[in-house]
Design an enzyme around this catalytic site. Structure first.
Site, short mmCIF file in Angstrom:
data_model
loop_
_atom_site.label_atom_id
_atom_site.label_comp_id
_atom_site.label_asym_id
_atom_site.label_seq_id
_atom_site.Cartn_x
_atom_site.Cartn_y
_atom_site.Cartn_z
N CYS A 96 29.78 53.15 36.92
CA CYS A 96 30.98 53.08 37.29
C CYS A 96 31.52 52.65 38.72
CB CYS A 96 32.12 54.86 36.79
SG CYS A 96 33.54 54.77 37.12
N CYS B 100 33.56 55.12 40.12
CA CYS B 100 33.61 56.91 40.61
C CYS B 100 33.55 56.75 41.92
CB CYS B 100 32.03 56.98 40.25
SG CYS B 100 32.27 57.93 38.45
N SER C 73 37.88 49.26 28.57
CA SER C 73 36.72 49.82 28.44
C SER C 73 36.50 51.16 29.17
CB SER C 73 36.16 48.36 29.33
OG SER C 73 35.79 48.21 30.15
ZN LIG Z 1 33.66 57.03 37.04
#
Ligand SMILES: [Zn+2]
Ligand SMILES: [Zn+2]
Length: 358
Positions: free
Chosen positions: A55, A58, A166
């Site tokens: 991700c 993150c 998304s």
């Molecule tokens: Zn994340």
């Protein structure tokens, strides 16, 4: 009390006027007189992990541009790596025979990560965690708005794949423009006319009327009221209005920001509980233009525009008549408000024993 005329209108097609945009919506309640099915599909939450190494939002991960996110613990803001607006846009303009008109537009786009936790949504965050988000929005509004190039700051969140988002990591965006975008410009004109004619802000007068009627109020606290507007277009559209006539988030004190965090949590929990799913929506705040002038007619509010119609998967499409003529809805705003009021105030995934509800 609601008027008997509205009860009659509730059984046949009618148009409702939106005084904020001065546009109409067609309501066809006779099409939804079948019993409320309210399917709860119990779509298993796709429970992502608290951290996703792939991700780009993150903490500690590397984004597309090669920049590394800090190990943030509350919120994290950065300039969008694929910004739709850029501050260094050269000034250019074309105008031909009053038919072809274009102008370059400068601005900034930022991303706001609401939490370091990849798996949370607003409905699953605590009030103090959400207050960090509110404080971050207020700070960004002031900071971006103080740039002389910026005239409007649009704070929003697109939540869920159905809304084209998304990445499930809880985050929103801020787009800051050099000019007023369409929706804000329409509201500003209506707000200014209303204040000139009636003295108070349009939303002050509207809120007073809704609090008297109660039929469209979903929930409220000392500083904010969530309601389904009389002219709602989306089936479960809501409007979040500040009780105090402030023109932007930067005018809210600490207690009011806590109240905003609480009602955002309550709103998103109710949405999730409606179809027992992580409810998709677009949420956005409308605030005064940031050209340095005073806007006493502007009244801080937020819009929730959720696409879901009858279940976790059946959405409303704005096609056909809506594209060509005007928006149309079946379920009346009063019925939608009733359903949002009737769901539990505690999240359906919350397995803790019942405690005091907010
Ligand atoms: Zn994340
Ligand atoms: Zn608005």
């Amino acid at each position: 009390m609601e008027s008997p005329i509205l009860s009659r209108l509730a059984s046949h097609p009618h148009r409702r006027f939106n005084p904020m945009t001065r546009e109409w919506v067609l309501v066809s309640p006779q099409r939804s007189q079948r019993p409320w099915q309210g399917q709860e599909e119990d779509v298993p939450p796709d429970a992502p992990a608290t951290y996703d190494p792939n991700c780009y939002l993150c903490p500690g991960n590397t984004r597309a541009a090669g920049l590394k996110n800090p190990a943030y613990t509350e919120t994290f803001v950065f300039d969008n790596d694929f910004a739709a607006l850029k501050p260094d846009t050269p000034a250019d303009e074309i105008e031909e025979k009053g038919l072809l008109f274009a102008r370059s537009e400068a601005g900034r786009c930022r991303v706001v990560c609401f939490s370091p936790r990849h798996d949370l949504t607003m409905a699953r965050m605590t009030v103090p965690e959400l207050q960090h988000v509110v404080d971050t929005w207020a700070r960004e509004f002031s900071e971006l708005g103080s740039d002389p190039q910026i005239r409007s700051v649009q704070i929003f969140e697109n939540r869920g794949a159905m809304m084209g988002c998304s990445n499930p990591h809880p985050h929103g965006q801020i787009w800051a423009n050099e000019t007023l975008p369409n929706e804000l410009a329409k509201e500003l004109a209506a707000f200014a006319d209303h204040r000139r004619l009636h003295g108070a802000t349009l939303l002050h007068d509207y809120l007073e009327l809704e609090l008297e009627r109660q039929a469209r109020v979903v929930c409220a606290n000392d500083h904010f009221v969530l309601l389904v507007p009389f002219w709602a277009v989306w089936p479960y559209e809501t409007l979040l209005i500040s009780r105090k006539c402030v023109s932007a988030l930067d005018e809210l004190n600490n207690e009011e920001r806590t109240a905003l965090a609480e009602i955002l949590r309550q709103a998103t929990i109710r949405y999730d509980n409606l179809f027992r799913t992580s409810f998709p929506y677009t949420l956005g705040f409308h605030q005064r233009p940031t050209d340095g002038r005073d806007y006493p007619e502007f009244h801080l509010h937020a819009h929730f525009y959720p696409p879901l119609l009858r279940s976790a998967t059946i959405k409303k499409f704005m096609v056909g008549y809506e594209m060509l003529a005007m928006p149309q809805r079946d379920v009346t705003p009063e019925t939608a408000a009733q359903r949002l009021r009737d769901v539990p105030a505690r999240h359906y995934l919350d397995t803790q024993p019942p405690g005091p509800v907010a």
